[in-house]
Write a protein that holds these residues in place. Structure first.
Motif, mmCIF file in Angstrom:
data_model
loop_
_atom_site.group_PDB
_atom_site.id
_atom_site.type_symbol
_atom_site.label_atom_id
_atom_site.label_comp_id
_atom_site.label_asym_id
_atom_site.label_seq_id
_atom_site.Cartn_x
_atom_site.Cartn_y
_atom_site.Cartn_z
ATOM 1 N N ALA A 18 0.782 -1.301 -0.046
ATOM 2 C CA ALA A 18 -0.064 0.029 -0.055
ATOM 3 C C ALA A 18 0.788 1.253 -0.072
ATOM 4 N N TRP A 19 1.843 1.120 0.851
ATOM 5 C CA TRP A 19 2.936 2.557 0.846
ATOM 6 C C TRP A 19 3.181 2.661 -0.631
ATOM 7 N N MET A 20 3.910 1.466 -1.292
ATOM 8 C CA MET A 20 4.303 1.794 -2.509
ATOM 9 C C MET A 20 3.575 2.192 -3.455
ATOM 10 N N LEU A 21 2.323 1.723 -3.633
ATOM 11 C CA LEU A 21 1.220 2.371 -4.410
ATOM 12 C C LEU A 21 0.966 3.770 -4.256
ATOM 13 N N ARG A 22 1.123 4.066 -3.034
ATOM 14 C CA ARG A 22 0.944 5.680 -2.761
ATOM 15 C C ARG A 22 2.105 6.378 -2.957
ATOM 16 N N VAL A 23 3.499 5.540 -3.297
ATOM 17 C CA VAL A 23 4.559 6.568 -3.518
ATOM 18 C C VAL A 23 4.261 6.457 -5.213
ATOM 19 N N VAL A 24 3.838 5.197 -6.049
ATOM 20 C CA VAL A 24 3.504 5.523 -7.428
ATOM 21 C C VAL A 24 2.584 6.759 -7.760
ATOM 22 N N ASP A 25 1.409 6.778 -6.845
ATOM 23 C CA ASP A 25 0.691 8.132 -7.026
ATOM 24 C C ASP A 25 1.256 9.237 -6.620
ATOM 25 N N GLY A 26 2.465 9.303 -6.210
ATOM 26 C CA GLY A 26 3.086 10.567 -5.767
ATOM 27 C C GLY A 26 3.221 11.217 -4.172
ATOM 28 N N LEU A 76 17.081 5.744 -3.907
ATOM 29 C CA LEU A 76 16.809 6.605 -4.997
ATOM 30 C C LEU A 76 16.379 5.866 -6.300
ATOM 31 N N ARG A 77 16.952 4.713 -6.499
ATOM 32 C CA ARG A 77 16.452 3.772 -7.497
ATOM 33 C C ARG A 77 15.060 3.242 -7.282
ATOM 34 N N VAL A 78 14.868 3.235 -6.141
ATOM 35 C CA VAL A 78 13.257 2.798 -5.944
ATOM 36 C C VAL A 78 12.338 3.813 -6.327
ATOM 37 N N TYR A 79 12.658 5.065 -5.757
ATOM 38 C CA TYR A 79 11.902 6.257 -6.114
ATOM 39 C C TYR A 79 11.911 6.557 -7.529
ATOM 40 N N ARG A 80 13.072 6.391 -8.330
ATOM 41 C CA ARG A 80 13.184 6.586 -9.818
ATOM 42 C C ARG A 80 12.210 5.547 -10.699
ATOM 43 N N ALA A 81 12.382 4.457 -9.804
ATOM 44 C CA ALA A 81 11.694 3.227 -10.659
ATOM 45 C C ALA A 81 10.338 2.830 -10.113
ATOM 46 N N LYS A 82 9.705 3.643 -9.529
ATOM 47 C CA LYS A 82 8.413 3.575 -8.848
ATOM 48 C C LYS A 82 7.177 3.116 -9.772
#
Length: 105
Positions: free
Chosen positions: A13-21, A60-66
């Motif tokens: 859920a956190w990662m999906l929220r990251v994907v949404d910004g 950083l890569r996690v964020y860039r590859a979100k």
């Protein structure tokens, strides 16, 4: 077992929220995984400063590859795959020289 599933669902859920910004969700991920990732990387490079730098690169890569993250993937597996690839690339750079333990020869 329910706690593990709940945690997995929370991380997804956190990662999906990251994907949404949602940058706050990314902060939650970093707080949850920063220490374990740092320890994991340290086991590869055996240098605290280098481990810290590489851990930052992982996030950083996690964020860039979100946008490549798939909700069907277990988040921690995806994260540790990124960390492993960064460590392998670092070791391939030839920057580190290890002596083999004679017991393993």
């Amino acid at each position: 077992m329910d706690d593990v599933m709940e945690q997995l669902d929370q991380e997804t859920a956190w990662m999906l929220r990251v994907v949404d910004g949602d940058d706050h969700a990314f902060q939650l991920i970093m707080e949850r995984f920063q220490r374990p990732i740092l320890s994991y990387i340290y086991r590869w490079v055996r240098d605290p400063a280098e481990a810290e730098q590489l851990a930052q690169e992982v996030f950083l890569r996690v964020y860039r590859a979100k946008n490549t993250y798939q909700p069907g993937w277990r988040f921690s597996s995806w994260l540790y795959t990124i960390a492993t690839n960064i460590c392998l690339n670092e070791l391939r750079s030839g920057k580190y020289q290890y002596e083999l333990d004679p017991a393993y020869l």
